[in-house]
Design a protein around this motif. Structure first.
Motif, PDB file in Angstrom:
ATOM      1  N   SER A  34      18.715   1.634 -45.221  1.00 16.20           N
ATOM      2  CA  SER A  34      17.296   2.106 -44.539  1.00 16.20           C
ATOM      3  C   SER A  34      17.567   2.114 -43.111  1.00 16.20           C
ATOM      4  O   SER A  34      18.575   1.465 -42.361  1.00 16.20           O
ATOM      5  CB  SER A  34      16.206   1.614 -45.032  1.00 16.20           C
ATOM      6  OG  SER A  34      15.101   2.427 -44.631  1.00 16.20           O
ATOM      7  N   ASN A  35      16.794   2.882 -42.093  1.00 17.51           N
ATOM      8  CA  ASN A  35      16.997   3.128 -40.871  1.00 17.51           C
ATOM      9  C   ASN A  35      15.412   2.622 -40.240  1.00 17.51           C
ATOM     10  O   ASN A  35      14.410   3.183 -40.576  1.00 17.51           O
ATOM     11  CB  ASN A  35      17.324   4.122 -40.382  1.00 17.51           C
ATOM     12  CG  ASN A  35      17.650   4.402 -38.806  1.00 17.51           C
ATOM     13  OD1 ASN A  35      18.061   3.330 -38.161  1.00 17.51           O
ATOM     14  ND2 ASN A  35      17.000   5.310 -38.128  1.00 17.51           N
ATOM     15  N   LEU A  36      15.442   1.376 -39.776  1.00 17.43           N
ATOM     16  CA  LEU A  36      13.791   1.231 -38.993  1.00 17.43           C
ATOM     17  C   LEU A  36      13.812   1.260 -37.496  1.00 17.43           C
ATOM     18  O   LEU A  36      14.882   1.142 -36.734  1.00 17.43           O
ATOM     19  CB  LEU A  36      13.815  -0.508 -39.273  1.00 17.43           C
ATOM     20  CG  LEU A  36      13.831  -0.781 -40.544  1.00 17.43           C
ATOM     21  CD1 LEU A  36      13.721  -2.675 -40.645  1.00 17.43           C
ATOM     22  CD2 LEU A  36      13.089  -0.152 -41.687  1.00 17.43           C
ATOM     23  N   SER A  37      12.815   1.818 -37.275  1.00 21.35           N
ATOM     24  CA  SER A  37      12.374   1.778 -35.729  1.00 21.35           C
ATOM     25  C   SER A  37      12.191   0.463 -35.204  1.00 21.35           C
ATOM     26  O   SER A  37      12.120  -0.439 -35.746  1.00 21.35           O
ATOM     27  CB  SER A  37      11.107   2.596 -35.374  1.00 21.35           C
ATOM     28  OG  SER A  37      10.662   2.578 -34.163  1.00 21.35           O
ATOM     29  N   THR A  38      12.603   0.626 -33.837  1.00 20.59           N
ATOM     30  CA  THR A  38      12.351  -0.808 -33.041  1.00 20.59           C
ATOM     31  C   THR A  38      10.920  -1.015 -32.352  1.00 20.59           C
ATOM     32  O   THR A  38      10.748  -1.683 -31.722  1.00 20.59           O
ATOM     33  CB  THR A  38      13.395  -1.073 -31.932  1.00 20.59           C
ATOM     34  OG1 THR A  38      13.234   0.305 -31.010  1.00 20.59           O
ATOM     35  CG2 THR A  38      14.832  -1.022 -32.648  1.00 20.59           C
ATOM     36  N   ASP A  39       9.976   0.131 -32.898  1.00 20.19           N
ATOM     37  CA  ASP A  39       8.703  -0.036 -32.344  1.00 20.19           C
ATOM     38  C   ASP A  39       7.898  -1.071 -33.079  1.00 20.19           C
ATOM     39  O   ASP A  39       8.751  -1.759 -33.743  1.00 20.19           O
ATOM     40  CB  ASP A  39       8.084   1.353 -32.535  1.00 20.19           C
ATOM     41  CG  ASP A  39       7.830   1.696 -33.832  1.00 20.19           C
ATOM     42  OD1 ASP A  39       7.901   0.951 -34.879  1.00 20.19           O
ATOM     43  OD2 ASP A  39       7.340   2.870 -34.217  1.00 20.19           O
ATOM     44  N   ALA A  40       6.912  -1.305 -32.755  1.00 17.11           N
ATOM     45  CA  ALA A  40       6.148  -2.574 -33.176  1.00 17.11           C
ATOM     46  C   ALA A  40       5.958  -2.520 -34.770  1.00 17.11           C
ATOM     47  O   ALA A  40       6.096  -3.518 -35.458  1.00 17.11           O
ATOM     48  CB  ALA A  40       4.694  -2.590 -32.824  1.00 17.11           C
ATOM     49  N   PHE A  41       5.680  -1.214 -35.320  1.00 14.57           N
ATOM     50  CA  PHE A  41       5.831  -1.173 -36.901  1.00 14.57           C
ATOM     51  C   PHE A  41       7.106  -1.481 -37.286  1.00 14.57           C
ATOM     52  O   PHE A  41       6.970  -2.211 -38.489  1.00 14.57           O
ATOM     53  CB  PHE A  41       5.021   0.073 -37.225  1.00 14.57           C
ATOM     54  CG  PHE A  41       3.789   0.263 -36.683  1.00 14.57           C
ATOM     55  CD1 PHE A  41       2.744  -0.430 -37.333  1.00 14.57           C
ATOM     56  CD2 PHE A  41       3.413   1.385 -35.926  1.00 14.57           C
ATOM     57  CE1 PHE A  41       1.585  -0.370 -37.058  1.00 14.57           C
ATOM     58  CE2 PHE A  41       2.177   1.683 -35.738  1.00 14.57           C
ATOM     59  CZ  PHE A  41       1.046   0.808 -36.214  1.00 14.57           C
ATOM     60  N   GLY A  42       8.105  -0.950 -36.722  1.00 18.86           N
ATOM     61  CA  GLY A  42       9.429  -1.106 -37.184  1.00 18.86           C
ATOM     62  C   GLY A  42       9.651  -2.826 -37.231  1.00 18.86           C
ATOM     63  O   GLY A  42      10.404  -3.392 -38.078  1.00 18.86           O
TER      64      GLY A  42
END
Length: 314
Positions: A56-64
């Motif tokens: 998978s690919n996760l954002s580096t934002d707070a939710f990620g």
């Protein structure tokens, strides 16, 4: 840790669960939970003592960051988890009706899960990997659609058993024709398909779902019926030969059906990897799914292997 036998590929997102039943306009509070069908499947497998790889690919934002921490806490290896500072995390707001069934409102514009990179999984991994499972939501947008179709073709080439859950969310697709064309392409590369009636609405498979799906590529089709249990049909070219089995499901008091289909698929993968018979696969998967509906949230409600066995003997 032994090398995983199953790789699950697809989106990871954040579900916001409502504090009451009814339409979203009447909801005043939400609880944040990790979600995304493939992520749910991966975590469910880990709970069932069948730790998978997860692509998978996760954002580096707070939710990620929240999702990355959750996957780590659940024992999911990060070898094929990429991080993305250019795109945000998909958010899904859930609404419940009086029977605990749910609907979703997605916020998914230019999000990290649309940029999954299967290139991080080398052919040397696929050469020794028995099972690859993919979900349909990640196929709704480019570039993930083309990348994952290529990945499924590569897995097929290396004789991985490809398992596919269409998990239809019509609101995420550009149009019905793109969904049906992608479904055709994916089914041609699929060995085992898990499907619900909703997944086939508006497609050429709607009228004769099982027969037409088998003709399209899979050798085994598992059809879920919610509280009515599930059915499996396999044709002669399947590894387990021709077979048809039904299971009526289990009687529980549901509070939230979010993730029940994902739990079912995890149960299927776990039982198939353990070389169980198809009727046992159905019974085990239905038990995992039933238990998941008795608590809120797709991840928090997932049972471990011992809980499933105890539930089945009661």
């Amino acid at each position: 840790m032994s090398t995983p036998e199953i790789l699950v590929a697809g989106e990871t997102l954040v579900d916001f669960l409502p504090d009451r039943s009814g339409p979203l306009r009447a909801v005043e509070g939400f609880t944040r939970r990790a979600g995304g069908a493939p992520a749910n499947v991966a975590i469910a497998l880990a709970r069932l003592d069948e730790q998978p790889w997860f692509l998978s690919n996760l954002s580096t934002d707070a939710f990620g960051e929240f999702l990355a921490a959750t996957l780590d806490e659940q024992g999911i290896p990060d070898r094929f988890l990429t991080r993305d500072g250019d795109h945000r995390t998909t958010l899904a707001f859930v609404a419940h009706d009086t029977s605990a069934d749910r609907s979703f409102t997605f916020y998914r514009t230019a999000t990290a899960d649309q940029h999954i990179d299967p290139g991080v999984v080398g052919n040397n991994v696929l050469e020794n990997l028995p099972w690859v499972a993919l979900g349909g939501v990640a196929l709704a947008s480019e570039p993930a659609r083309s990348r994952l179709l290529d990945f499924a073709e590569r897995a097929h080439k290396y004789d991985c058993t490809v398992v596919f859950d269409p998990n239809s969310r019509p609101e995420l697709w550009p149009d019905a024709a793109t969904y049906e064309r992608t479904l055709d392409e994916m089914l041609a590369l699929t060995d085992v398909c898990k499907v619900s009636d909703e997944d086939l609405v508006g497609t050429r498979f709607a009228d004769r779902s099982t027969d037409s799906l088998l003709d399209a590529g899979p050798h085994t089709v598992l059809s879920t019926r919610g509280a009515g249990g599930a059915r499996v049909v396999a044709v002669e070219r399947s590894p387990w030969g021709p077979a048809e089995h039904d299971h009526p499901g289990y009687s529980v008091d549901p509070v939230d059906t979010t993730g029940a289909g994902d739990a079912f698929l995890a149960g299927v993968l776990c039982a198939l990897a353990d070389e169980q018979s198809l009727d046992e696969v159905l019974a085990f998967a239905n038990a995992v799914a039933a238990l998941t509906t008795t608590e809120y949230g797709a991840v928090d409600a997932l049972p471990d292997h011992e809980t499933v066995l105890r539930f089945r003997t009661n």
